[in-house]
Design an enzyme around this catalytic site. Structure first.
Site, PDB file in Angstrom:
ATOM      1  N   TYR A 189      12.000  -7.097  -1.891  1.00  0.00           N
ATOM      2  CA  TYR A 189      12.294  -7.542  -0.601  1.00  0.00           C
ATOM      3  C   TYR A 189      12.301  -5.918   0.456  1.00  0.00           C
ATOM      4  O   TYR A 189      12.836  -5.573   0.263  1.00  0.00           O
ATOM      5  CB  TYR A 189      14.432  -8.106  -0.778  1.00  0.00           C
ATOM      6  CG  TYR A 189      14.377  -8.837  -2.072  1.00  0.00           C
ATOM      7  CD1 TYR A 189      13.159 -10.006  -2.660  1.00  0.00           C
ATOM      8  CD2 TYR A 189      15.191  -9.067  -2.388  1.00  0.00           C
ATOM      9  CE1 TYR A 189      13.546 -10.876  -3.382  1.00  0.00           C
ATOM     10  CE2 TYR A 189      15.558  -9.409  -3.417  1.00  0.00           C
ATOM     11  CZ  TYR A 189      14.916 -10.553  -4.021  1.00  0.00           C
ATOM     12  OH  TYR A 189      14.785 -11.719  -4.961  1.00  0.00           O
ATOM     13  N   HIS A 225      11.506  -9.276 -12.314  1.00  0.00           N
ATOM     14  CA  HIS A 225      11.153 -10.837 -11.748  1.00  0.00           C
ATOM     15  C   HIS A 225      10.361 -11.460 -11.938  1.00  0.00           C
ATOM     16  O   HIS A 225      10.568 -12.931 -11.222  1.00  0.00           O
ATOM     17  CB  HIS A 225      10.664  -9.876 -10.391  1.00  0.00           C
ATOM     18  CG  HIS A 225      11.041 -10.333  -8.951  1.00  0.00           C
ATOM     19  ND1 HIS A 225      10.825  -9.788  -7.546  1.00  0.00           N
ATOM     20  CD2 HIS A 225      11.938 -12.278  -8.420  1.00  0.00           C
ATOM     21  CE1 HIS A 225      11.779 -10.557  -6.671  1.00  0.00           C
ATOM     22  NE2 HIS A 225      12.178 -11.709  -7.815  1.00  0.00           N
ATOM     23  N   SER A 284      18.542 -19.111  -4.773  1.00  0.00           N
ATOM     24  CA  SER A 284      18.770 -20.751  -3.630  1.00  0.00           C
ATOM     25  C   SER A 284      19.249 -21.771  -3.241  1.00  0.00           C
ATOM     26  O   SER A 284      18.816 -23.055  -4.128  1.00  0.00           O
ATOM     27  CB  SER A 284      17.374 -20.697  -2.945  1.00  0.00           C
ATOM     28  OG  SER A 284      16.396 -19.918  -2.661  1.00  0.00           O
ATOM     29  N   PRO A 285      20.464 -21.257  -4.436  1.00  0.00           N
ATOM     30  CA  PRO A 285      21.306 -23.243  -4.442  1.00  0.00           C
ATOM     31  C   PRO A 285      22.094 -23.997  -3.280  1.00  0.00           C
ATOM     32  O   PRO A 285      22.250 -25.191  -3.236  1.00  0.00           O
ATOM     33  CB  PRO A 285      23.185 -21.983  -4.944  1.00  0.00           C
ATOM     34  CG  PRO A 285      23.234 -21.049  -4.318  1.00  0.00           C
ATOM     35  CD  PRO A 285      21.265 -20.196  -4.215  1.00  0.00           C
ATOM     36  N   LEU A 286      21.694 -23.470  -2.056  1.00  0.00           N
ATOM     37  CA  LEU A 286      21.346 -24.169  -1.193  1.00  0.00           C
ATOM     38  C   LEU A 286      20.211 -24.585  -0.249  1.00  0.00           C
ATOM     39  O   LEU A 286      20.170 -25.241   1.043  1.00  0.00           O
ATOM     40  CB  LEU A 286      22.082 -23.691  -0.171  1.00  0.00           C
ATOM     41  CG  LEU A 286      23.896 -22.700  -0.022  1.00  0.00           C
ATOM     42  CD1 LEU A 286      24.689 -21.765   0.867  1.00  0.00           C
ATOM     43  CD2 LEU A 286      24.473 -24.351  -0.175  1.00  0.00           C
ATOM     44  N   GLY A 287      19.509 -24.632  -1.001  1.00  0.00           N
ATOM     45  CA  GLY A 287      18.028 -25.132  -0.621  1.00  0.00           C
ATOM     46  C   GLY A 287      17.670 -24.473   0.085  1.00  0.00           C
ATOM     47  O   GLY A 287      16.532 -24.832   0.970  1.00  0.00           O
ATOM     48  N   ARG A 288      17.211 -23.264   0.511  1.00  0.00           N
ATOM     49  CA  ARG A 288      16.755 -21.732   1.602  1.00  0.00           C
ATOM     50  C   ARG A 288      17.442 -22.548   3.159  1.00  0.00           C
ATOM     51  O   ARG A 288      16.496 -22.885   3.664  1.00  0.00           O
ATOM     52  CB  ARG A 288      15.152 -22.119   1.439  1.00  0.00           C
ATOM     53  CG  ARG A 288      15.229 -21.090   0.075  1.00  0.00           C
ATOM     54  CD  ARG A 288      13.690 -21.077   0.162  1.00  0.00           C
ATOM     55  NE  ARG A 288      13.456 -20.537  -0.773  1.00  0.00           N
ATOM     56  CZ  ARG A 288      12.487 -21.045  -1.969  1.00  0.00           C
ATOM     57  NH1 ARG A 288      12.911 -22.347  -2.276  1.00  0.00           N
ATOM     58  NH2 ARG A 288      12.906 -20.798  -3.149  1.00  0.00           N
TER      59      ARG A 288
END
Length: 338
Positions: A66, A134, A213-217
């Site tokens: 990152y 990763h 990404s539980p909020l779909g990005r």
């Protein structure tokens, strides 16, 4: 009742992943503080990390890739005086150069050792709590990579080991070398691949799931309504799920979620996070944000209780596989579930 922004007076529930690793039920993904999602603001990012710790969020997730490298350094600066409050997770295996260019997936033992030492230095700590592979390097047996990772645990540089976006059989092979504490995979109302065999394997082996990404990005938050509102450097512009026709179809699904969330008096983002949390007490979502306001909204989702009617309504509104478009580019999709 959903907690307000001053949530320190209500301790956050903790969840068991695997092998005795216990973390806050919601973690914080730190990647966007340094790359992928538009401009960066280090001052606000560090304030967001501090606020997360104040709210009882102790699982902080970063990776050497990152930035590259800059996100670990930022997290290190943020936790310098609060190390004991943190369950620190980072990753190796997506090899990048200093200029950000891609080298490849690397799981060679010498690279594992060098990567760990470099991460420790950037983070400014003497050990990493959770160290992930990763992505799996398919050019060598996973046992070779995990042998080196096991050595890091023996040396005291790492406490627990994890693996990301690996196939069930690969997880089994890694687990046979050293117990896997957590698998990190994308998981949300829009991405449910883990339900096709991996989740059963994890539960059989006693491995927790860390859901990124539980909020779909941000797609599930309802705040992204057109691809042209994304910054030119935003990586989502190259993600099929955000292409115009796919985005239109996905926003129709989001509208259904918003209808359900409005009836419950919560936001669409909170409802989407609550759905992930409701899928099992061995699942910990790590929504990513670089702003305190979104962090507080995410943390409040931990108090939402979904009953069977709520879950059925969401299943009807967004059936498994309903999202249009892949979650990554074809090149990136080729490196997952291997």
């Amino acid at each position: 009742m959903v907690r307000g922004t001053d949530a320190r007076e209500v301790p956050m529930e903790r969840r068991n992943l695997g092998q005795g690793l216990v973390v806050s039920k919601i973690g914080l993904g730190c990647m966007g503080m340094s790359q992928s999602y538009g401009t960066q603001d280090e001052t606000e990012s560090i304030a967001t990390i501090h606020r997360a710790l104040d709210l009882g969020v102790d699982l902080l997730d970063t990776a050497d890739a990152y930035g590259p490298f800059t996100n670990e350094a930022l997290v290190g600066r943020a936790i310098k005086d609060r190390r004991d409050d943190v369950v620190l997770a980072t990753k190796f295996g997506n090899e990048r150069r200093e200029d950000g260019s891609w080298v490849g997936t690397n799981g060679r033992p010498d690279y594992v050792r060098r990567s760990c030492d470099a991460s420790l230095a950037r983070l400014g700590v003497d050990h990493i709590d959770l160290y992930y592979q990763h992505r799996v390097d398919t050019t060598l047996p996973v046992e070779e990579t995990w042998g080196a990772m096991h050595e890091l645990v023996v040396a005291g540089k790492v406490r627990y080991l994890g693996i990301s976006e690996a196939a069930p059989e690969t997880v089994r092979r890694a687990h046979a070398v050293h117990p896997v504490a957590a698998a990190q995979n994308e998981y949300s109302l829009f991405t449910r691949d883990v339900e096709d065999g991996l989740m059963a394997t994890l539960r059989e082996l006693g491995i927790g799931l860390v859901a990124y990404s539980p909020l779909g990005r941000a797609l599930l938050t309802g705040t992204v309504t057109a691809s042209d509102q994304l910054a030119a450097a935003d990586f989502r512009r190259a993600v099929p799920r955000f292409e115009e026709k796919n985005l239109e179809a996905n926003l129709r699904l989001v509208a259904r979620i918003e209808g359900i969330s409005a009836a419950k008096g919560v936001t669409a983002a909170q409802l989407a996070l609550a759905w992930v949390l409701a899928q099992g007490s061995d699942i910990v979502p790590i929504p990513g944000t670089k702003r305190r306001t979104y962090l507080e909204e995410d943390v409040a989702a931990g108090d939402i209780v979904l009953d069977s009617d709520d879950l059925a309504a969401l299943e009807e509104a967004v059936p498994k596989g309903a999202a249009a478009g892949e979650r990554y580019s074809p090149e990136q999709m080729a490196r997952i579930n291997v």
